[in-house]
Motif scaffolding. Structure first.
Motif, PDB file in Angstrom:
ATOM      1  N   LEU A  25       0.847  -1.179   0.000  1.00  0.00           N
ATOM      2  CA  LEU A  25       0.000   0.000   0.000  1.00  0.00           C
ATOM      3  C   LEU A  25       0.890   1.238   0.000  1.00  0.00           C
ATOM      4  CD1 LEU A  25      -2.785  -0.924   2.598  1.00  0.00           C
ATOM      5  CD2 LEU A  25      -2.712  -1.377   0.135  1.00  0.00           C
ATOM      6  N   PRO A  30      -3.110   4.992   1.173  1.00  0.00           N
ATOM      7  CA  PRO A  30      -3.279   3.531   1.091  1.00  0.00           C
ATOM      8  C   PRO A  30      -4.458   3.066   0.252  1.00  0.00           C
ATOM      9  CG  PRO A  30      -4.007   4.340   3.226  1.00  0.00           C
ATOM     10  CD  PRO A  30      -3.394   5.509   2.518  1.00  0.00           C
ATOM     11  N   HIS A  31      -5.123   3.993  -0.444  1.00  0.00           N
ATOM     12  CA  HIS A  31      -6.122   3.580  -1.441  1.00  0.00           C
ATOM     13  C   HIS A  31      -5.454   3.127  -2.733  1.00  0.00           C
ATOM     14  CE1 HIS A  31      -8.452   6.317   1.222  1.00  0.00           C
ATOM     15  NE2 HIS A  31      -9.333   5.352   1.104  1.00  0.00           N
ATOM     16  N   LEU A 251       0.883  -8.485   0.356  1.00  0.00           N
ATOM     17  CA  LEU A 251      -0.478  -8.039   0.615  1.00  0.00           C
ATOM     18  C   LEU A 251      -1.461  -9.198   0.484  1.00  0.00           C
ATOM     19  CD1 LEU A 251      -0.579  -4.632  -1.318  1.00  0.00           C
ATOM     20  CD2 LEU A 251      -0.056  -5.035   1.098  1.00  0.00           C
ATOM     21  N   THR A 253      -5.507 -10.097  -0.156  1.00  0.00           N
ATOM     22  CA  THR A 253      -6.742  -9.542  -0.700  1.00  0.00           C
ATOM     23  C   THR A 253      -7.914 -10.438  -0.327  1.00  0.00           C
ATOM     24  OG1 THR A 253      -6.875 -10.630  -2.872  1.00  0.00           O
ATOM     25  CG2 THR A 253      -5.313  -8.840  -2.661  1.00  0.00           C
ATOM     26  N   SER A 271      -5.445  -6.103   3.051  1.00  0.00           N
ATOM     27  CA  SER A 271      -5.109  -4.767   2.562  1.00  0.00           C
ATOM     28  C   SER A 271      -5.873  -4.360   1.316  1.00  0.00           C
ATOM     29  CB  SER A 271      -3.606  -4.697   2.253  1.00  0.00           C
ATOM     30  OG  SER A 271      -2.849  -4.880   3.425  1.00  0.00           O
ATOM     31  N   LYS A 292      -8.008   1.455   2.615  1.00  0.00           N
ATOM     32  CA  LYS A 292      -7.351   0.334   1.956  1.00  0.00           C
ATOM     33  C   LYS A 292      -7.704   0.389   0.468  1.00  0.00           C
ATOM     34  CE  LYS A 292      -5.740  -1.444   5.800  1.00  0.00           C
ATOM     35  NZ  LYS A 292      -6.170  -2.733   6.374  1.00  0.00           N
TER      36      LYS A 292
END
Length: 468
Positions: A25, A30-31, A251, A253, A271, A292
């Motif tokens: 991220l 962190p988008h 990360l 998902t 994340s 996130k």
């Protein structure tokens, strides 16, 4: 020779920690992602998840095509789940290998009787050839700047799909899998399969630790087939536990819903939250506060027209999403370069033209300092025609981007006059045709109050960038 040998070890993931830092991220927003030191959005139009498990699929040609088209993501399944020819009406389905062409993480036994040809599986032994192919695929993707989202598991939508899984009792020599298809991914009714699943996760996570371009997806569409939420959280815990003593951390998902849903009590290790068929992108404002990445990582069931999936991608990214993956049925084992033309009964589309259009979307995003931007519902003032939707990102006073979606598919192009809440200043306005990539720009000197902007004539969609 020694240098060459070391390079091979790094590329194949045999030496962990020597590769670039894994995709993460972005520390400032962190988008979005940070990959190879750069702010990143992930955008693709990728094959139907059989790149590794189908021995007939030429993944080098496939990855070369994505690279040529300027795309940077692919999604694939591990082989714990597979399909048979004809499932879902998919033509030349890469997830449905021909008899004898399916490869799974588990080694074959000496006992014949696998439902789709060949010997049964031994769930206590690994198939080295599978892991060599998996690492070769991930390594080839990494060399081309392509991130691999690896979906570890998938529910069994119908009984015919469960009875061809290596985990089904008829397909392994371990007397495991004597459970119903809705009990496979549970903590309390799995009939001994949980230990097999955990071992698979540990093996895959360990084997791929040296790669920088991997996202681990817990389970595809867990909202089907009885997949328990606490089981999903357990798989996330196993990933974290496995990487605790390894050099790299990747990360995780999680696939949340078809369409949209509000995420409640998210697992702290997840994340990226993925949705399927997420159009219009209502799920982005619903969950933006999680800070996130929000992804739309599967499309389809809306015909084969390129414009349908182009517009879905542009809307999702300009609403504040950070990942978009169109499910592209033009990639097949026979035509891994993405030139197959899906027929009218196909559950989705895909084409070279669509991938080019999504390349324009990626290029558009890269021209923005998007980590400094956020969704802006107040940028446009006034009332739009009922056929239109607009999504905007902004960094107030510095940069703006918005996308106009016209769902009426007009036969003639018309301009649109918009009122913008824009601070005083001098700006460059750039219009982009999302279908052709054509651009035109002009200067805008705005003194105060609302700015009025009249766009060029356009048809089904238009993207606009405004920079001070």
């Amino acid at each position: 020779m020694k240098t060459l040998f070391l390079a091979v070890l790094i590329v194949t993931g045999l030496i962990g920690g020597l590769a670039a830092q894994p995709i993460a991220l972005h520390q400032d927003n962190p988008h979005y992602f940070r990959y190879k030191g750069q702010p990143t959005v992930l955008i693709t139009s990728g094959e139907h998840y059989g790149a590794v498990l189908n021995l007939d699929f030429d993944f080098i040609t496939y990855l070369n095509t994505l690279q040529k088209d300027g795309l940077n993501l692919t999604r694939t399944f591990t082989g714990a789940y597979r399909e048979a020819p004809g499932d879902f009406g998919i033509e030349n389905n890469t997830m449905a290998p021909e008899s004898g062409r399916f490869i799974a993480p588990w080694a074959r036994s000496e006992q014949p009787g696998y439902a789709v040809g060949g010997n049964k599986f031994d769930l206590t032994r690994w198939d080295d050839a599978y892991f060599n192919r998996l690492k070769a695929f991930v390594g080839a993707a990494e060399q081309r700047g392509i991130v691999v989202e690896l979906a570890l598991f998938c529910p069994f939508y119908e009984e015919k799909m469960w009875v061809i899984s290596p985990m089904h009792v008829t397909n392994n020599v371990n007397n495991l899998g004597t459970v119903g298809r809705n009990e496979v991914y549970t903590l309390d009714r799995n009939g001994g399969l949980l230990a097999v699943q955990e071992a698979l996760v540990r093996k895959i996570v360990t084997e791929l630790n040296g790669f920088s371009n991997v996202l681990f997806e817990i389970c595809n569409e867990p909202y089907f087939g009885g997949v328990q939420l606490n089981w999903q959280h357990r798989i996330a815990d196993v990933i974290v536990e496995t990487e605790r003593d390894l050099p790299n951390k990747h990360l995780i998902t999680q696939n949340i819903a078809n369409g949209s849903a509000r995420i409640e009590k998210p697992h702290p290790a997840v994340s990226v939250f993925n949705f399927h068929y997420a159009t219009p992108p209502k799920t982005v404002p619903l969950n933006y506060g999680l800070n996130k990445v929000l992804g739309d990582n599967e499309t389809g069931f809306r015909g084969t027209a390129d414009s349908t999936y182009r517009k879905e991608g542009w809307e999702f990214l300009l609403a504040g999403g950070g990942l978009y993956n169109n499910l592209d049925y033009s990639f097949t084992s026979v035509q891994p370069d993405g030139t197959y033309q899906p027929g009218p009964k196909s559950p989705g589309g895909g084409s070279p033209a669509l991938r080019q259009q999504l390349g324009y979307l990626k290029s558009f995003m890269q021209q923005l300092d998007f980590v400094r931007m956020k969704p802006d519902s107040n940028f446009l003032s006034g009332t739009l025609p009922p056929s239109m939707r607009v999504h905007a990102l902004s960094e107030a006073g510095r940069q703006y981007a918005f996308y106009v979606y016209n769902r009426n598919h007009p036969k003639t192009a018309n301009p649109l006059t918009l009122a913008l809440n824009l601070p005083a200043g001098r700006y460059t306005v750039t219009y982009v045709d999302p279908e052709t990539g054509r651009k035109q720009s002009h200067k805008l000197r705005h003194r105060n109050g609302q700015a009025t902007l009249t766009t060029p004539p356009f048809g089904v969609d238009l993207a606009v960038m405004i920079k001070k």
